[in-house]
Enzyme design. Structure first.
Site, PDB file in Angstrom:
ATOM      1  N   LYS A 161      66.045  60.724  55.753  1.00  0.00           N
ATOM      2  CA  LYS A 161      64.735  60.637  55.117  1.00  0.00           C
ATOM      3  C   LYS A 161      64.055  59.309  55.441  1.00  0.00           C
ATOM      4  CE  LYS A 161      66.563  63.015  51.055  1.00  0.00           C
ATOM      5  NZ  LYS A 161      66.974  62.786  49.636  1.00  0.00           N
ATOM      6  N   GLY A 162      64.868  58.287  55.746  1.00  0.00           N
ATOM      7  CA  GLY A 162      64.383  56.915  55.791  1.00  0.00           C
ATOM      8  C   GLY A 162      63.174  56.661  56.671  1.00  0.00           C
ATOM      9  N   GLU A 213      63.426  56.070  64.133  1.00  0.00           N
ATOM     10  CA  GLU A 213      64.418  55.671  63.134  1.00  0.00           C
ATOM     11  C   GLU A 213      63.873  54.528  62.289  1.00  0.00           C
ATOM     12  OE1 GLU A 213      66.712  56.068  61.293  1.00  0.00           O
ATOM     13  OE2 GLU A 213      68.649  56.491  62.173  1.00  0.00           O
ATOM     14  N   ASP A 214      64.283  54.503  61.033  1.00  0.00           N
ATOM     15  CA  ASP A 214      63.877  53.401  60.166  1.00  0.00           C
ATOM     16  C   ASP A 214      64.567  52.101  60.571  1.00  0.00           C
ATOM     17  OD1 ASP A 214      66.358  54.384  59.406  1.00  0.00           O
ATOM     18  OD2 ASP A 214      65.880  54.576  57.278  1.00  0.00           O
ATOM     19  N   ASP A 234      71.599  49.869  62.312  1.00  0.00           N
ATOM     20  CA  ASP A 234      72.571  48.974  61.692  1.00  0.00           C
ATOM     21  C   ASP A 234      73.818  48.967  62.594  1.00  0.00           C
ATOM     22  OD1 ASP A 234      73.459  47.380  59.490  1.00  0.00           O
ATOM     23  OD2 ASP A 234      74.556  49.086  58.690  1.00  0.00           O
ATOM     24  N   LYS A 261      69.208  45.507  62.931  1.00  0.00           N
ATOM     25  CA  LYS A 261      70.172  44.476  62.524  1.00  0.00           C
ATOM     26  C   LYS A 261      71.229  44.355  63.614  1.00  0.00           C
ATOM     27  CE  LYS A 261      70.759  46.267  58.175  1.00  0.00           C
ATOM     28  NZ  LYS A 261      71.363  46.339  56.824  1.00  0.00           N
ATOM     29  N   VAL A 276      68.553  46.259  52.915  1.00  0.00           N
ATOM     30  CA  VAL A 276      67.140  46.213  52.563  1.00  0.00           C
ATOM     31  C   VAL A 276      66.663  47.562  52.003  1.00  0.00           C
ATOM     32  CG1 VAL A 276      66.582  44.409  54.232  1.00  0.00           C
ATOM     33  CG2 VAL A 276      66.465  46.812  54.942  1.00  0.00           C
ATOM     34  N   ASP A 336      66.060  53.561  51.117  1.00  0.00           N
ATOM     35  CA  ASP A 336      66.465  53.696  49.723  1.00  0.00           C
ATOM     36  C   ASP A 336      67.717  52.895  49.384  1.00  0.00           C
ATOM     37  OD1 ASP A 336      68.282  55.365  51.287  1.00  0.00           O
ATOM     38  OD2 ASP A 336      68.982  56.149  49.365  1.00  0.00           O
ATOM     39  N   ARG A 376      62.121  54.067  47.930  1.00  0.00           N
ATOM     40  CA  ARG A 376      61.512  54.494  49.196  1.00  0.00           C
ATOM     41  C   ARG A 376      60.001  54.306  49.191  1.00  0.00           C
ATOM     42  NH1 ARG A 376      65.438  57.327  52.144  1.00  0.00           N
ATOM     43  NH2 ARG A 376      66.898  58.583  50.945  1.00  0.00           N
TER      44      ARG A 376
END
Ligand code: 5GP
Ligand code: MG
Ligand code: MG
Length: 179
Positions: A42-43, A98-99, A102, A130, A152, A158, A164
């Protein structure tokens, strides 16, 4: 500012300025093509919505949902497709939206899936990155902000499905995690 937020890392305005730049780069690179832009739910939903408004080539969109984190703040390393694409990717130029990257596990898994489905090309647009936490080698083609090794929230991201809706990206107060 939301009372659970300790620090805002990037404001709404900074995020929108960056997305405009990313949209210009994508528009130039994809001139003459009609990419299929895939939002990783969902991000990335908010980033996707704002980014495609800044892309000036014809495009199509689709959505994919994968799970990797659950309610935790660390990757389980297991990626599962919760919702698959509606359209075939064979012969398409794909932009994965993509949000945040990581460990890189989610994206490397997705790229693998789309390659096996014979996408013609695959690029990645990630708003946040990151690099210090990477466990697989992977760099986005279109990158927004480099973040420190902190969890974050906001702008689509979220913690336990909350936050969100914040229009900025920030760090939660530590007491939020122990509530
Ligand atoms: P990765 O597979 O690269 O470790 O991360 C997969 C997903 O975990 C990201 O696409 C994002 O949805 C989520 N994630 C990674 N880091 C963060 C973070 O700092 N905050 C939040 N809210 N989600 C994150
Ligand atoms: Mg994501
Ligand atoms: Mg999450």
């Amino acid at each position: 500012m939301h009372s659970d937020i300790q620090e805002v890392l990037y404001s709404e305005e900074q995020i929108q300025d960056k997305i405009k730049e990313m949209g210009e780069l994508i528009s130039a690179d994809y001139e003459g093509r009609t990419p299929l832009v895939i939002c990783v739910l969902k991000g990335a939903f908010m980033f996707m919505a704002d980014l495609i408004k800044r892309v000036e080539v014809p495009l199509e969109i689709d959505f994919m949902a994968v799970s990797s984190y659950g309610a935790s703040t660390k990757s389980s390393g297991i990626v599962k497709i919760i919702k698959d694409l509606d359209v075939p990717v064979e012969g398409r130029h794909i932009i994965i939206v993509e949000d945040i990257i990581d460990s890189g596990l989610t994206l490397s898994y997705l790229i693998d899936v789309l390659e096996r489905r014979n996408a013609l090309s695959i690029s990645v647009a990630a708003l946040f990155n990151k690099p210090a936490r990477r466990t697989v080698e992977l760099e986005p083609d279109y990158s927004g902000f480099i973040l420190p090794d902190e969890f974050v929230v906001g702008y689509g991201l979220d913690y336990a499905e909350k936050y969100r809706n914040l229009p900025y990206i920030g760090i939660l107060k530590p007491e939020v995690y122990t509530r």
